[in-house]
Write an enzyme that holds these catalytic residues in place. Structure first.
Site, PDB file in Angstrom:
ATOM      1  N   THR A 146      38.224  19.973  27.678  1.00 43.89           N
ATOM      2  CA  THR A 146      37.170  20.099  28.700  1.00 43.89           C
ATOM      3  C   THR A 146      36.996  21.552  29.136  1.00 43.89           C
ATOM      4  OG1 THR A 146      37.743  17.895  29.482  1.00 43.89           O
ATOM      5  CG2 THR A 146      36.356  19.230  30.917  1.00 43.89           C
ATOM      6  N   ASP A 153      43.228  13.932  14.607  1.00 45.94           N
ATOM      7  CA  ASP A 153      44.679  13.861  14.794  1.00 45.94           C
ATOM      8  C   ASP A 153      45.109  13.888  16.254  1.00 45.94           C
ATOM      9  OD1 ASP A 153      44.170  16.457  15.470  1.00 45.94           O
ATOM     10  OD2 ASP A 153      45.147  17.345  13.719  1.00 45.94           O
ATOM     11  N   ASP A 186      36.404  18.272  10.055  1.00 44.51           N
ATOM     12  CA  ASP A 186      36.947  19.330  10.906  1.00 44.51           C
ATOM     13  C   ASP A 186      36.995  20.632  10.118  1.00 44.51           C
ATOM     14  OD1 ASP A 186      37.319  18.203  13.343  1.00 44.51           O
ATOM     15  OD2 ASP A 186      39.355  17.525  12.962  1.00 44.51           O
ATOM     16  N   THR A 221      42.791  22.433  27.395  1.00 47.12           N
ATOM     17  CA  THR A 221      42.190  21.096  27.363  1.00 47.12           C
ATOM     18  C   THR A 221      40.830  21.198  26.684  1.00 47.12           C
ATOM     19  OG1 THR A 221      40.992  21.254  29.466  1.00 47.12           O
ATOM     20  CG2 THR A 221      43.291  20.508  29.573  1.00 47.12           C
ATOM     21  N   ARG A 256      38.515  24.235  27.669  1.00 42.03           N
ATOM     22  CA  ARG A 256      38.554  25.079  26.470  1.00 42.03           C
ATOM     23  C   ARG A 256      39.189  26.435  26.766  1.00 42.03           C
ATOM     24  NH1 ARG A 256      32.967  25.584  25.145  1.00 42.03           N
ATOM     25  NH2 ARG A 256      33.498  26.534  23.153  1.00 42.03           N
ATOM     26  N   MET A 257      40.172  26.405  27.679  1.00 45.99           N
ATOM     27  CA  MET A 257      40.921  27.615  28.033  1.00 45.99           C
ATOM     28  C   MET A 257      42.378  27.234  28.269  1.00 45.99           C
ATOM     29  SD  MET A 257      38.555  29.804  30.695  1.00 45.99           S
ATOM     30  CE  MET A 257      38.680  28.547  31.966  1.00 45.99           C
TER      31      MET A 257
END
Length: 681
Positions: A379, A517, A306, A377, A381-382
């Protein structure tokens, strides 16, 4: 090196391990164990005149064989003792305490006091400062400093808070300040502390596939040597009659020869190497769910890392508001703050703080505004907020572009230029849109950690490919990847993209390691060969991983790989040394043992050993003593160096292969000289 208590306990355990039930678990040392029993029996038979075996010599052989077994037991007991010592300190943290169970999460005065062992999954508990957290759980309200030294050994308190990736708390740790509302995620006996104690005590340690394969090889070699030794008695009896000289080999010598030729060195140390490897991982504050995971870490050749926290410092902070034409910076800051009010990540909070500092924008009455927060989220990404017919969203540039376009709006080219500028500088751009109108970009600044480039260079030398995983856009990802020196990167990563990337590498025959995580990391963690979950992460991530890092440091993955490789190297090096020892002992003993029947073999007695009796005693003493000498190496591990596998193999073959051939010749000769000087033979 170790506390006296561990030494004392190991000596006691060494004797207890003489039980046949325990000895049968190690077939190679079982051979020595049976040999010691037979030699002891022959001594007593000779003592009472029932056998022709020399009593004093047979007693010496029997005692040395018993010490060989005890030394092997001692090696294992020392390794286990270290684990028990760590487990004892952990048990002190695991105690039953009274917990405040909330009937209603909104009323913190309405509580039921209940023993922590009686808590169930889903119970909500209220923990105050200076109180122990009763059971593993997830913070659902509050923020507090927590002392985790009982588990991690780190004296500095850490922050645990609701939301984000610092929400997990462990039973047995203590609140230093403030308060927390915690949802229980484990029951007594299944808590993280319980699992950790079981692992370090070795209660749930199983032999790994590599250990089993090596043990099969050692057993096969032992059976071959057993067959060879068994034929020596009739062979020497026949040969002595035919030659008219010498005598048949004694049963005592057959037993001693078998023990010398069998791979007893690695057989004695194999278990302690595995236990010590797991112990080294525990000392690094990593809990492995199985030995298989540690071995896999040693074979890993692809690392998924990451970006945030591993390659960069991880505390991305809002540093600038960059509005598009026609929008003021304050207008952008106001919308950015509104969209981040419910965002509990460090980035979200930094946006709120920057807006306050720059324009003194304070909180507002969200109930009056009828505000509804939209969480981030993986999905969409906002994230954002809906209030009084207003809609604000902030997120990745491509996600916002798709959102604006889908709702009939226009995405300005000017915004692309700002995004490119921020990304090119290695920052993270977040685009803010209100009522389908793009307002501008928030510049999140990220800094690459010092020294990571050198570490990645070392990994490349080891033949390990590094891949940076980030949710950033490709330009930002490329800039940071180039600065950090990783081999490749996956930008705009979604859980599905991570999972597919792992599968792709596995299809090509690679072993993949990764850290995670969050709940969205769980599918990829479950798929990876080595999956390190952060202790502060969600319960789903911990359950999906096969290791848990108590320090929650993503960079620990590199250390885990090093420990895994060191374990495999130590096992390989000591196996090489043991087999080389057997070859050397064979050529040292056989000529002396049979030159009474075949005088021509005396020419092969290059070391000039005094007699067959002296040769056997010297070899069997060396066989026992070398186990004790190698115990520190089996516990500490062979020193690992960052170099290509081929060079590393050549180096270890030279040290442990050639060393294993030379050492017995020198040691056996010195012991032979000592026995002769003392008049023992």
């Amino acid at each position: 090196m170790m506390e006296k208590g561990i030494w004392k306990d190991a000596l006691i355990q060494s004797t207890k391990k003489l039980s046949p039930k325990l000895q049968v678990k190690n077939p190679v040392m079982l051979l020595v164990y049976v040999g010691a029993i037979l030699a002891t029996s022959l001594y007593f038979l000779g003592f009472f005149g029932i056998s022709d075996e020399k009593s004093g010599y047979t007693l010496a052989i029997a005692l040395i064989l018993w010490f060989t077994v005890l030394f092997a037991n001692f090696a294992e007991a020392i390794a286990e003792g270290r684990g028990r010592a760590q487990a004892d300190s952990l048990k002190m943290a695991r105690k039953d305490v009274l917990a405040r169970k909330l009937k209603n999460i909104d009323d913190k005065t309405d509580v039921i006091e209940i023993a922590s062992n009686d808590l169930k999954k889903g119970d909500i508990v209220y923990v105050l400062a200076n109180e122990q957290i009763p059971m593993d759980g997830e913070v659902i309200e509050g923020a507090a400093s927590v002392d985790e030294s009982a588990i991690t050994g780190e004296s500095a308190p850490v922050i645990r808070e609701s939301g984000g990736d610092r929400s997990a708390v462990t039973g047995g740790t203590t609140l230093v300040s403030d308060w927390l509302v915690v949802r229980v995620t484990a029951v007594s006996g299944e808590s993280f502390l319980d699992k950790m104690i079981a692992m370090v005590e070795g209660a749930s340690r199983k032999k790994t596939p590599n250990e089993i394969a090596l043990q099969i090889l050692l057993v096969t070699l032992s059976i071959i040597f057993l067959a060879v030794s068994a034929t020596l008695l009739p062979f020497t009896e026949f040969a002595s009659k035919q030659a008219g000289a010498g005598s048949a080999i004694s049963i005592t010598n057959v037993i001693a020869l078998l023990v010398c030729l069998a791979p007893t060195t690695i057989g004695a140390l194999l278990s302690s190497i595995g236990i010590a490897g797991m112990s080294r991982l525990n000392q690094a504050n990593v809990l492995a769910m199985s030995g298989r995971a540690i071995e896999a870490a040693g074979d890993v050749d692809v690392l998924l890392l990451d970006k945030t926290g591993t390659i960069t410092l991880g505390n991305r902070k809002a540093s600038e508001f960059l509005p598009v034409d026609g929008v003021t910076e304050q207008e952008l800051a106001d919308a950015a703050q509104l969209s981040s009010i419910a965002d509990e990540t460090a980035e979200g909070r930094s946006i709120v703080v920057l807006a306050k500092e720059r324009f003194d924008i304070r909180g507002r009455d969200f109930a009056e505004m009828h505000a509804e927060f939209v969480p981030f989220t993986a999905t969409t990404r906002m994230s954002g907020i809906d209030y009084q017919e207003n809609t604000i969203r902030k997120g990745a540039a491509d996600a916002v572009r798709a959102y604006v376009t889908a709702n009939g709006g226009t995405y300005p080219k000017e915004c692309d230029a700002i995004v490119s500028k921020v990304a090119g500088a290695g920052g993270t751009p977040l685009v803010v849109v209100r009522n389908n109108k793009v307002l501008g970009v928030i510049y999140l600044k990220d800094i690459v950690k010092n020294g990571v480039k050198e570490r990645f260079l070392d990994l490349r030398k080891m033949g390990i490919k590094t891949i940076m995983i980030t949710g950033d856009n490709p330009m930002t990802a490329a800039a940071i990847a180039a600065e950090a020196g990783v081999d490749d990167f996956l930008a705009e990563a979604t859980p599905e993209a991570k999972l597919e990337l792992i599968r792709e590498y596995q299809r090509e025959g690679h072993l993949v390691a990764m850290t995670g995580d969050g709940t969205n990391d769980a599918p990829a963690l479950a798929q990876a060969d080595v999956a390190v979950a952060m202790n502060t992460g969600t319960q789903a991530a911990k359950e999906a991983g096969n290791m848990v890092d108590l320090d929650s440091s993503p960079t620990k993955l590199i250390d885990i790989v090093r420990i895994g490789k060191q374990l495999l190297m130590t096992r390989g090096a000591l196996t090489t040394f043991s087999v080389a020892n057997d070859l050397a002992k064979y050529f040292a003993i056989i000529p002396v043992l049979f030159y009474g029947i075949f005088p021509q073999l005396e020419a092969l007695n290059l070391m000039g050993l005094t007699s067959p009796t002296s040769a056997i005693l010297s070899a069997i003493i060396y066989n026992a003593v070398i186990i004790i000498i190698l115990i520190p190496l089996s516990l500490k591990g062979v020193k690992y160096r960052e170099m290509p596998a081929g060079k590393l193999l050549s180096r270890n073959m030279l040290i442990y292969g050639l060393g294993g051939l030379i050492a017995p010749f020198i040691a056996i000769k010195l012991i032979d000289m000592l026995l002769t000087v003392l008049g023992i033979v």
